[in-house]
Design a protein around this motif. Sequence first.
Motif, short mmCIF file in Angstrom:
data_model
loop_
_atom_site.label_atom_id
_atom_site.label_comp_id
_atom_site.label_asym_id
_atom_site.label_seq_id
_atom_site.Cartn_x
_atom_site.Cartn_y
_atom_site.Cartn_z
N ILE A 197 11.73 11.21 -5.20
CA ILE A 197 12.57 11.13 -3.99
C ILE A 197 11.71 10.72 -2.79
CG2 ILE A 197 14.08 12.44 -2.43
CD1 ILE A 197 14.80 14.21 -4.92
N SER A 198 10.51 11.27 -2.74
CA SER A 198 9.59 10.92 -1.65
C SER A 198 9.24 9.43 -1.70
CB SER A 198 8.33 11.78 -1.78
OG SER A 198 7.35 11.36 -0.88
N ASP A 199 8.97 8.95 -2.90
CA ASP A 199 8.64 7.54 -3.13
C ASP A 199 9.82 6.66 -2.68
OD1 ASP A 199 7.48 5.25 -4.15
OD2 ASP A 199 6.90 6.18 -6.04
N GLU A 225 -13.28 8.01 -1.98
CA GLU A 225 -12.14 7.17 -1.55
C GLU A 225 -10.89 7.71 -2.22
OE1 GLU A 225 -10.09 4.48 -3.24
OE2 GLU A 225 -11.44 3.56 -4.68
N LYS A 226 -9.74 7.27 -1.74
CA LYS A 226 -8.48 7.62 -2.44
C LYS A 226 -7.61 6.38 -2.55
CE LYS A 226 -4.66 8.33 0.55
NZ LYS A 226 -3.24 8.22 0.29
N THR A 227 -7.13 6.15 -3.75
CA THR A 227 -6.14 5.09 -4.00
C THR A 227 -5.19 5.66 -5.06
OG1 THR A 227 -7.78 3.36 -3.54
CG2 THR A 227 -5.76 2.69 -4.67
N LYS A 240 4.14 10.84 6.72
CA LYS A 240 3.87 11.98 5.83
C LYS A 240 4.75 13.14 6.25
CE LYS A 240 0.49 9.53 4.33
NZ LYS A 240 0.57 8.82 3.07
N GLY A 241 5.57 13.58 5.33
CA GLY A 241 6.49 14.66 5.66
C GLY A 241 7.81 14.11 6.20
N ARG A 242 8.24 13.02 5.61
CA ARG A 242 9.52 12.43 6.03
C ARG A 242 10.69 13.31 5.58
NH1 ARG A 242 7.25 7.39 3.80
NH2 ARG A 242 7.01 5.87 5.46
N THR A 243 11.80 13.17 6.30
CA THR A 243 13.02 13.82 5.84
C THR A 243 13.60 12.99 4.69
OG1 THR A 243 13.44 14.65 8.04
CG2 THR A 243 15.33 14.56 6.55
N HIS A 244 13.86 13.67 3.58
CA HIS A 244 14.41 12.95 2.41
C HIS A 244 15.93 12.84 2.53
CE1 HIS A 244 10.78 14.42 -0.21
NE2 HIS A 244 10.41 13.66 0.81
N PRO A 245 16.49 11.77 1.98
CA PRO A 245 17.96 11.70 1.97
C PRO A 245 18.52 12.76 1.02
CG PRO A 245 17.01 9.91 0.69
CD PRO A 245 15.86 10.62 1.33
N PHE A 283 0.86 -1.17 0.00
CA PHE A 283 0.00 0.00 0.00
C PHE A 283 0.90 1.22 0.00
CE2 PHE A 283 -2.93 -3.14 1.08
CZ PHE A 283 -4.20 -2.65 0.91
N SER A 284 0.51 2.22 -0.73
CA SER A 284 1.35 3.41 -0.76
C SER A 284 1.30 4.14 0.57
CB SER A 284 0.92 4.33 -1.90
OG SER A 284 -0.43 4.58 -1.82
N THR A 285 0.26 3.91 1.32
CA THR A 285 0.17 4.54 2.62
C THR A 285 0.41 3.48 3.69
OG1 THR A 285 -1.39 6.14 1.84
CG2 THR A 285 -1.34 5.77 4.19
N THR A 286 1.29 3.80 4.60
CA THR A 286 1.57 2.85 5.66
C THR A 286 0.98 3.36 6.96
OG1 THR A 286 3.62 4.00 6.01
CG2 THR A 286 3.70 2.03 4.63
N GLY A 297 0.39 14.01 -2.00
CA GLY A 297 -0.28 14.77 -0.95
C GLY A 297 -1.73 14.33 -0.84
N THR A 298 -1.99 13.10 -1.30
CA THR A 298 -3.37 12.60 -1.37
C THR A 298 -4.00 12.43 0.02
OG1 THR A 298 -2.50 10.34 -1.48
CG2 THR A 298 -2.98 11.41 -3.58
N ARG A 299 -3.19 12.01 1.00
CA ARG A 299 -3.74 11.83 2.34
C ARG A 299 -4.14 13.17 2.94
NH1 ARG A 299 -6.74 8.64 4.58
NH2 ARG A 299 -5.52 6.97 3.61
#
Length: 420
Positions: free
Chosen positions: A253-255, A217-219, A371-376, A135-138, A167-169
């Motif tokens: 990068i987010s992915d 819904e969102k997917t 959501k809003g993780r620090t990217h490498p 799932f793209s959302t954990t 930014g779907t969530r």
Amino acid sequence: MAFWSSTSVFTTKVPRKVLFMFTLSLSVTYLFYSLMSCYNSLQFPLQENYVYQGRLVTEETTFVTLREKLYSASQGFTEFTEAERSTAVSTVKDHNAEAEQRTVEWIRTQAAPTNSAALAAAYHTTALEREHQEFSTTDSELRVNCTSDYGEKKLPQAIIIGVKKGGTRALLEALRVHPDVRAVGNEPHFFDRNYEKGLDWYRDLMPSTLEGQITMEKTPSYFVTNHAPKRIHSMARDIKLIIVVRNPVTRAISDYTQTLSKKPEIPTFEVLAFKNRTLGLIDASWSALRIGIYALHLETWMQYFPLSQMHFVSGERLIVDPAGEMAKVQDFLGLKRIVTDKHFYFNKTKGFPCLKKPEDSSTPRCLGKSKGRTHPKIDPDVIRRLQKFYKPFNMMFYQMTGQNFEWELEIDSESRSSRD
Ligand SMILES: Nc1ncnc2c1ncn2[C@@H]1O[C@H](COP(=O)(O)OS(=O)(=O)O)[C@@H](OP(=O)(O)O)[C@H]1O
């Protein structure tokens, strides 16, 4: 005699006028229908004969050309040169397929894979298979919808179909604040993974709605699922589709950051992004990069839905001006503008806007840690190369949607993603 002469006048003078009027009306009718058919081909550009008729023909040809190049055997691409890029873009504008064919040269090379490329290939064949299953959302923080269940379960009238990490969530949670929106919290993945379970299964997932409320819904994976448009169309041809888009480089990068958080052993972003970095051969088959070629995915959706049934949200503006983006989304859904700036506050610790009063709580809440993780930190040269790679596709996407998302202005500010 008088009768005879008047008849003769009728057969000589009047018929000419009648004939003229008749011809004129025929011409006007012909012109009218020609214009109508031209208009229709603009509205639904991917009708059967779309490739051969109308203004968008060349754009379609451009897509065909680009798609063929994209999905050709090796699926590796060198970057566009400045000249190629600008010609490709002006080609879309000028609808000059011939010029485009001549100038947009996607060079495939047969270079032997380097060690890092071999590592990346190994990753692709294993991790990406698994990634597809995820799932793209954990969000373990996703709650069970706990508002009252009066009313009737309905199939959705609007779906957030993409894009993953756009930014779907954040959008869905903001929409759920609206009293006329009821949405399922988790991603049903009906049109990509659970279709065989049937529409009754899908409907049963939905929260109950009262008269006048919209079911949603969102997917995010629907946007890149080839058979999703046809399936959704056969469920509800008048459905409203929302797509949150974000600079494809930042999105990639987010992915990658999300995958890295679950599999720290994967190769670096820089390694995965290239088939051969020395040759500048970008790996467009890597899902993190492929998802960001929005124009090509959108083309599939346009075969089934007119643009008037789609709304594009800027993932960037959703962060800096959530109320502004929400106003447009509410308008698109035909809702009263109830979710406004009063509903958001900027949380300094989170670094994002948060909801003052989410749907199911009276206390302020930000989205979870996924959501809003620090990217490498990504090599700025790689970011620059990817921006160049995406530019022609972004230009096409702007043309198709009639919206300029201005991702090209972000080239230098991409270092934001390193947040170091
Ligand atoms: N208000 C708010 N709070 C937190 N995060 C926000 C918000 N608005 C937008 N975003 C951006 O949403 C990105 C995650 O996108 P998605 O929700 O579409 O991800 S997913 O596909 O459902 O996994 C997420 O990406 P990352 O920053 O890379 O984690 C955020 O940048």
